[in-house]
Scaffold this motif. Structure first.
Motif, PDB file in Angstrom:
ATOM      1  N   SER A 261      -3.419   2.109  -0.974  1.00 56.54           N
ATOM      2  CA  SER A 261      -2.693   0.998  -0.361  1.00 56.54           C
ATOM      3  C   SER A 261      -3.101  -0.285  -0.808  1.00 56.54           C
ATOM      4  O   SER A 261      -4.417  -0.613  -0.817  1.00 56.54           O
ATOM      5  N   ILE A 262      -2.051  -1.175  -1.497  1.00 59.62           N
ATOM      6  CA  ILE A 262      -2.545  -2.224  -2.041  1.00 59.62           C
ATOM      7  C   ILE A 262      -1.752  -3.625  -1.695  1.00 59.62           C
ATOM      8  O   ILE A 262      -0.467  -3.408  -1.528  1.00 59.62           O
ATOM      9  N   GLY A 263      -2.521  -4.559  -1.471  1.00 55.60           N
ATOM     10  CA  GLY A 263      -1.953  -5.641  -1.073  1.00 55.60           C
ATOM     11  C   GLY A 263      -2.091  -6.553  -2.089  1.00 55.60           C
ATOM     12  O   GLY A 263      -3.154  -6.815  -2.990  1.00 55.60           O
ATOM     13  N   ILE A 264      -1.112  -7.709  -2.480  1.00 57.70           N
ATOM     14  CA  ILE A 264      -1.105  -8.503  -3.643  1.00 57.70           C
ATOM     15  C   ILE A 264      -0.861  -9.853  -3.205  1.00 57.70           C
ATOM     16  O   ILE A 264       0.069 -10.204  -2.495  1.00 57.70           O
ATOM     17  N   ALA A 265      -2.100 -10.805  -3.584  1.00 58.40           N
ATOM     18  CA  ALA A 265      -1.679 -12.251  -3.455  1.00 58.40           C
ATOM     19  C   ALA A 265      -1.697 -12.921  -4.803  1.00 58.40           C
ATOM     20  O   ALA A 265      -2.562 -12.757  -5.383  1.00 58.40           O
ATOM     21  N   CYS A 266      -0.760 -13.854  -5.080  1.00 52.68           N
ATOM     22  CA  CYS A 266      -0.613 -14.555  -6.300  1.00 52.68           C
ATOM     23  C   CYS A 266      -0.875 -15.929  -6.124  1.00 52.68           C
ATOM     24  O   CYS A 266      -0.390 -16.597  -5.415  1.00 52.68           O
ATOM     25  N   TYR A 267      -2.047 -16.557  -7.065  1.00 56.40           N
ATOM     26  CA  TYR A 267      -2.002 -17.892  -7.308  1.00 56.40           C
ATOM     27  C   TYR A 267      -0.991 -18.471  -8.084  1.00 56.40           C
ATOM     28  O   TYR A 267      -0.682 -17.797  -9.060  1.00 56.40           O
ATOM     29  N   PRO A 268      -0.356 -19.629  -7.668  1.00 58.01           N
ATOM     30  CA  PRO A 268      -0.802 -20.353  -6.569  1.00 58.01           C
ATOM     31  C   PRO A 268       0.482 -20.255  -5.469  1.00 58.01           C
ATOM     32  O   PRO A 268       0.409 -20.904  -4.529  1.00 58.01           O
ATOM     33  N   PHE A 269       1.193 -19.039  -5.420  1.00 57.67           N
ATOM     34  CA  PHE A 269       2.101 -18.905  -4.537  1.00 57.67           C
ATOM     35  C   PHE A 269       1.658 -18.640  -2.995  1.00 57.67           C
ATOM     36  O   PHE A 269       2.325 -18.821  -2.194  1.00 57.67           O
ATOM     37  N   ALA A 270       0.738 -17.700  -3.051  1.00 56.48           N
ATOM     38  CA  ALA A 270       0.082 -17.015  -1.806  1.00 56.48           C
ATOM     39  C   ALA A 270      -1.193 -18.177  -1.339  1.00 56.48           C
ATOM     40  O   ALA A 270      -1.725 -17.556  -0.625  1.00 56.48           O
ATOM     41  N   HIS A 287      -0.596  -4.192   5.642  1.00 55.05           N
ATOM     42  CA  HIS A 287       0.964  -4.119   5.882  1.00 55.05           C
ATOM     43  C   HIS A 287       1.217  -3.001   5.079  1.00 55.05           C
ATOM     44  O   HIS A 287       2.466  -2.190   5.433  1.00 55.05           O
ATOM     45  N   ALA A 288       0.795  -2.726   3.697  1.00 55.56           N
ATOM     46  CA  ALA A 288       0.889  -1.671   2.969  1.00 55.56           C
ATOM     47  C   ALA A 288       0.769  -0.324   3.819  1.00 55.56           C
ATOM     48  O   ALA A 288       1.414   0.603   3.993  1.00 55.56           O
ATOM     49  N   LYS A 289      -0.426  -0.517   4.441  1.00 53.60           N
ATOM     50  CA  LYS A 289      -0.709   0.818   5.346  1.00 53.60           C
ATOM     51  C   LYS A 289       0.237   1.203   6.320  1.00 53.60           C
ATOM     52  O   LYS A 289       0.553   2.388   6.656  1.00 53.60           O
ATOM     53  N   GLN A 290       0.520  -0.043   7.219  1.00 52.06           N
ATOM     54  CA  GLN A 290       1.539  -0.023   8.222  1.00 52.06           C
ATOM     55  C   GLN A 290       2.862   0.600   7.615  1.00 52.06           C
ATOM     56  O   GLN A 290       3.506   1.261   8.526  1.00 52.06           O
ATOM     57  N   LEU A 291       3.185   0.540   6.468  1.00 48.06           N
ATOM     58  CA  LEU A 291       4.520   1.038   5.958  1.00 48.06           C
ATOM     59  C   LEU A 291       4.426   2.402   5.531  1.00 48.06           C
ATOM     60  O   LEU A 291       5.342   2.778   4.848  1.00 48.06           O
ATOM     61  N   GLY A 292       3.293   3.155   5.779  1.00 48.61           N
ATOM     62  CA  GLY A 292       3.298   4.522   5.416  1.00 48.61           C
ATOM     63  C   GLY A 292       2.284   4.912   4.207  1.00 48.61           C
ATOM     64  O   GLY A 292       1.926   6.091   3.620  1.00 48.61           O
ATOM     65  N   ARG A 293       1.388   3.988   3.761  1.00 52.46           N
ATOM     66  CA  ARG A 293       0.398   4.361   2.576  1.00 52.46           C
ATOM     67  C   ARG A 293       1.004   4.751   1.375  1.00 52.46           C
ATOM     68  O   ARG A 293       2.281   4.641   1.181  1.00 52.46           O
ATOM     69  N   ASN A 294       0.117   4.511   0.248  1.00 55.26           N
ATOM     70  CA  ASN A 294       0.663   5.014  -1.069  1.00 55.26           C
ATOM     71  C   ASN A 294       1.831   3.866  -1.472  1.00 55.26           C
ATOM     72  O   ASN A 294       2.812   4.483  -2.196  1.00 55.26           O
ATOM     73  N   ASN A 295       1.531   2.656  -1.160  1.00 60.73           N
ATOM     74  CA  ASN A 295       2.384   1.569  -1.677  1.00 60.73           C
ATOM     75  C   ASN A 295       1.814   0.446  -1.738  1.00 60.73           C
ATOM     76  O   ASN A 295       0.615   0.150  -1.482  1.00 60.73           O
ATOM     77  N   TYR A 296       2.386  -0.577  -2.487  1.00 60.76           N
ATOM     78  CA  TYR A 296       1.749  -1.869  -2.634  1.00 60.76           C
ATOM     79  C   TYR A 296       2.950  -2.935  -2.116  1.00 60.76           C
ATOM     80  O   TYR A 296       3.975  -2.780  -2.000  1.00 60.76           O
ATOM     81  N   GLN A 297       2.153  -3.809  -1.424  1.00 58.61           N
ATOM     82  CA  GLN A 297       3.041  -5.108  -0.792  1.00 58.61           C
ATOM     83  C   GLN A 297       2.643  -6.395  -1.162  1.00 58.61           C
ATOM     84  O   GLN A 297       1.523  -6.677  -1.361  1.00 58.61           O
ATOM     85  N   TYR A 298       3.320  -7.471  -1.322  1.00 60.92           N
ATOM     86  CA  TYR A 298       2.901  -8.778  -1.751  1.00 60.92           C
ATOM     87  C   TYR A 298       2.835  -9.373  -0.370  1.00 60.92           C
ATOM     88  O   TYR A 298       3.421  -8.989   0.690  1.00 60.92           O
ATOM     89  N   PHE A 299       1.933 -10.325  -0.580  1.00 64.37           N
ATOM     90  CA  PHE A 299       1.995 -11.228   0.845  1.00 64.37           C
ATOM     91  C   PHE A 299       3.282 -12.011   0.535  1.00 64.37           C
ATOM     92  O   PHE A 299       3.690 -12.693  -0.384  1.00 64.37           O
ATOM     93  N   THR A 300       3.954 -12.242   1.922  1.00 61.06           N
ATOM     94  CA  THR A 300       5.045 -13.007   1.822  1.00 61.06           C
ATOM     95  C   THR A 300       5.112 -13.869   3.372  1.00 61.06           C
ATOM     96  O   THR A 300       4.400 -13.725   4.074  1.00 61.06           O
ATOM     97  N   ASP A 301       6.391 -14.590   3.566  1.00 62.66           N
ATOM     98  CA  ASP A 301       6.264 -15.337   4.829  1.00 62.66           C
ATOM     99  C   ASP A 301       6.256 -14.547   5.985  1.00 62.66           C
ATOM    100  O   ASP A 301       5.784 -15.132   6.964  1.00 62.66           O
ATOM    101  N   GLN A 302       6.720 -13.392   5.917  1.00 63.31           N
ATOM    102  CA  GLN A 302       6.740 -12.345   7.198  1.00 63.31           C
ATOM    103  C   GLN A 302       5.561 -12.203   7.747  1.00 63.31           C
ATOM    104  O   GLN A 302       5.263 -11.777   8.913  1.00 63.31           O
ATOM    105  N   LEU A 303       4.497 -12.269   6.925  1.00 64.50           N
ATOM    106  CA  LEU A 303       3.248 -12.014   7.279  1.00 64.50           C
ATOM    107  C   LEU A 303       2.411 -13.271   7.860  1.00 64.50           C
ATOM    108  O   LEU A 303       1.262 -12.932   8.519  1.00 64.50           O
ATOM    109  N   PHE A 304       3.202 -14.267   8.143  1.00 63.18           N
ATOM    110  CA  PHE A 304       2.740 -15.174   8.623  1.00 63.18           C
ATOM    111  C   PHE A 304       2.448 -15.169  10.326  1.00 63.18           C
ATOM    112  O   PHE A 304       1.622 -15.901  10.931  1.00 63.18           O
TER     113      PHE A 304
END
Length: 568
Positions: A261-270, A287-304
């Motif tokens: 499970s992979i989380g992505i945060a990009c400078y300067p947006f995240a 968040h990627a783990k919560q969505l069922g694993r074996n996926n990647y997720q970007y940091f988004t506003d929803q994670l606030f």
């Protein structure tokens, strides 16, 4: 030893050369300071003996030039002189000399001087070699050979500086292996270790040479992509990583699969600083783990929403002291061989009304953010002194210590030693019962801070013990051990966790323990969980430790009974 000698008197040069050769040394003889300097570069001697009075370049000038061209190696220098007065001694020391030999001299005196320099040189080399070994080993994960968390903390700052300077997008990927615990439980830790090694190599194969791969601990890895064209490009790399991981592995004839499970945060947006990017990449990974694993997720506003929890903790933390929500537990410290109780380490806990008991690693950074860390430190020490003073007569052991970790901000306050002494006096607790723990990595950045050094020396003079925590991580400050009145070093729990399975780690523990023992320091291992770890620590020279193997940390109201039980 290889010894370089310079004397413009042919007779004196022959006498000292013959004497040194008779002692079994290899000698390079020169007739001037200029010749000696050239021979020093060529011969790389272990000791230099310089006549003070020589035509042209004298011994003092030659010594100063030698010191100017030295780098990591320190070569002892002895001056030869017909007479030695205070002015000559001062001038020689300022030039870089280490000792004087007065002419005429006996072979006994010459031999003693050479042996003394040899001992000093050997001790310095031992310290230097240990420093280099720890520095090299501590930047790399012992199991997987990729970088470790310490190097990650350094490198992310460097990559961020590059991104800011060149106005490019930088991507941080947090990778956590899915169901790794199942692999360890069903196939054994050896299989898990082999898998981690292979995963590390797969991650390296998915990125460019100048990108960065680290194992942060357990089954967590991080990748820093120095420059991506778009945010979507980071997703392409993350998918390549997932594809690379998703294959069958074989161990002892059995096949199994692994995913990530992979989380992505990009400078300067995240985020534009390392702390924010790390926190957001971690949120995205969970968040990627919560969505069922074996996926990647970007940091988004929803994670606030998760960030809101942190904000809630910050806000409630401001009033936690007034509401008496903090409490202290004490972890016992034992002599591993005799199993004698030798001390307690005080650990603070926060009983947060909504989230329950929270550990310092979660709330202390927030305490520093909201500015209550100083008040919290004061409450901790006051409480420790009040509680521990009741145990002094019961324990009746002059070597028994109650230790606690102090924040760097307090250590840098000029009145800190006086404040500590006032607390001790008020509680009628002897200073010799208290030990202040200093974080090793923070001590490195403060090596040359005069207030810090003065405060540590004042504490020691008052009888308070000084311990360096998490020794072995990063570039551990041997400078501090040499120049501060340190009484104890604590080995980080990550070394203890791997000591039974990784000979490489056992070597590090042995090096630290032997260094501490040679210098008369106590050495304590943290995070002991098994009898095997106890045996390995004893085998490698560490005879004191603490951890869950000896039981859970106890609240103050249970300590008196615990001390009484351990005296029987």
């Amino acid at each position: 030893m290889k010894i370089l000698v310079a004397d413009d008197s042919q007779t004196n040069l022959a006498i000292i050369t013959d004497a040194l050769l008779h002692m079994g040394h290899e000698v390079t003889a020169t007739r001037s300071g200029e010749e000696a300097l050239a021979a020093f570069l060529r011969a790389k001697p272990d000791l230099v003996i310089l006549d003070v009075l020589m035509d042209g370049m004298d011994g003092f000038e030659c010594a100063a030039k030698i010191r100017a061209i030295e780098h990591d190696d320190w070569i002892p220098i002895i001056f030869l002189s017909g007479s030695v007065d205070d002015n000559s001694i001062a001038k020689g020391i300022d030039a870089g000399g280490d000792d004087y030999l007065t002419k005429p001299f006996s072979q006994v005196t010459l031999s003693a001087k050479v042996k003394a320099m040899q001992r000093i040189s050997d001790m310095r080399k031992k310290l230097y070699d240990t420093t280099c070994e720890l520095s090299l080993l501590s930047s790399t994960d012992a199991l997987t050979s990729v970088y470790n968390r310490l190097q990650f903390n350094t490198s992310i700052e460097e990559k961020l500086a590059y991104a800011l300077r060149h106005n490019v997008i930088m991507a941080l990927l947090f990778i956590d292996l899915d169901n790794f615990k199942f692999i360890n439980d069903h196939f054994g830790h050896h299989a898990g270790d082999l898998l981690l090694k292979e995963v590390a190599q797969k991650l390296k194969s998915c990125v460019r040479k100048y990108d960065f791969v680290a194992r942060l601990g357990g089954d967590e890895f991080a990748i820093i992509i120095q420059e991506v064209k778009t945010i979507e490009h980071a997703g392409v790399i993350a998918q390549n990583v997932l594809n690379s991981l998703l294959k069958e592995y074989q161990f002892t004839g059995q096949n199994f699969k692994i995913s990530g499970s992979i989380g992505i945060a990009c400078y300067p947006f995240a985020g534009t600083d390392s702390e924010t990017l790390i926190r957001h990449a971690d949120m995205a990974m969970y968040h990627a783990k919560q969505l069922g694993r074996n996926n990647y997720q970007y940091f988004t506003d929803q994670l606030f929403e998760l960030e809101n929890k942190q904000n809630h903790l910050r806000n409630t933390l401001r009033h936690a002291l007034d509401r008496q929500e903090f409490f202290i537990v004490y972890e016992p410290i034992f002599n591993l061989e005799s199993r004698e109780l030798i001390g307690l380490e005080a650990l603070v806990r926060w009983k947060q009304p909504q989230y329950g008991v929270i550990l310092p690693k979660q709330f202390y950074p927030l305490a520093e953010e909201v500015g209550i860390n100083t008040a919290l430190d004061e409450w901790i020490l006051k409480t420790i002194c009040e509680q521990a003073s009741e145990w002094y007569n019961l324990e009746n052991n002059e070597h028994f210590k109650v230790s606690f970790t102090i924040s760097s901000s307090h250590l840098l306050h000029k009145l800190f030693p006086e404040w500590v002494q006032q607390m001790l006096d008020k509680a009628k607790m002897p200073a010799t019962m208290l030990e202040v723990i200093i974080n090793t990595q923070k001590a490195i950045t403060a090596n040359y801070n005069q207030i810090l050094e003065e405060n540590i020396k004042k504490l020691s003079k008052n009888g308070i013990g000084i311990a360096l925590d998490d020794f072995g991580l990063g570039f551990s400050p041997l400078f501090n051990i040499q120049n501060w009145p340190v009484t104890c070093i604590k080995i980080n729990k990550s070394f203890v966790a791997d000591i039974t399975t990784h000979p490489h780690v056992a070597k590090i523990v042995r090096s630290i323990s032997h260094l501490a023992n040679d210098m008369g320091l106590a050495v304590i291992a943290k995070g002991i969980h098994t009898e095997d770890q106890v045996n390995q620590l004893l085998k490698n020279g560490c005879n004191c430790g603490q951890g869950r193997y000896f039981g859970e940390a106890l609240e103050a109201n249970k300590i008196s009974a615990f001390l009484y039980t351990n005296k029987e």
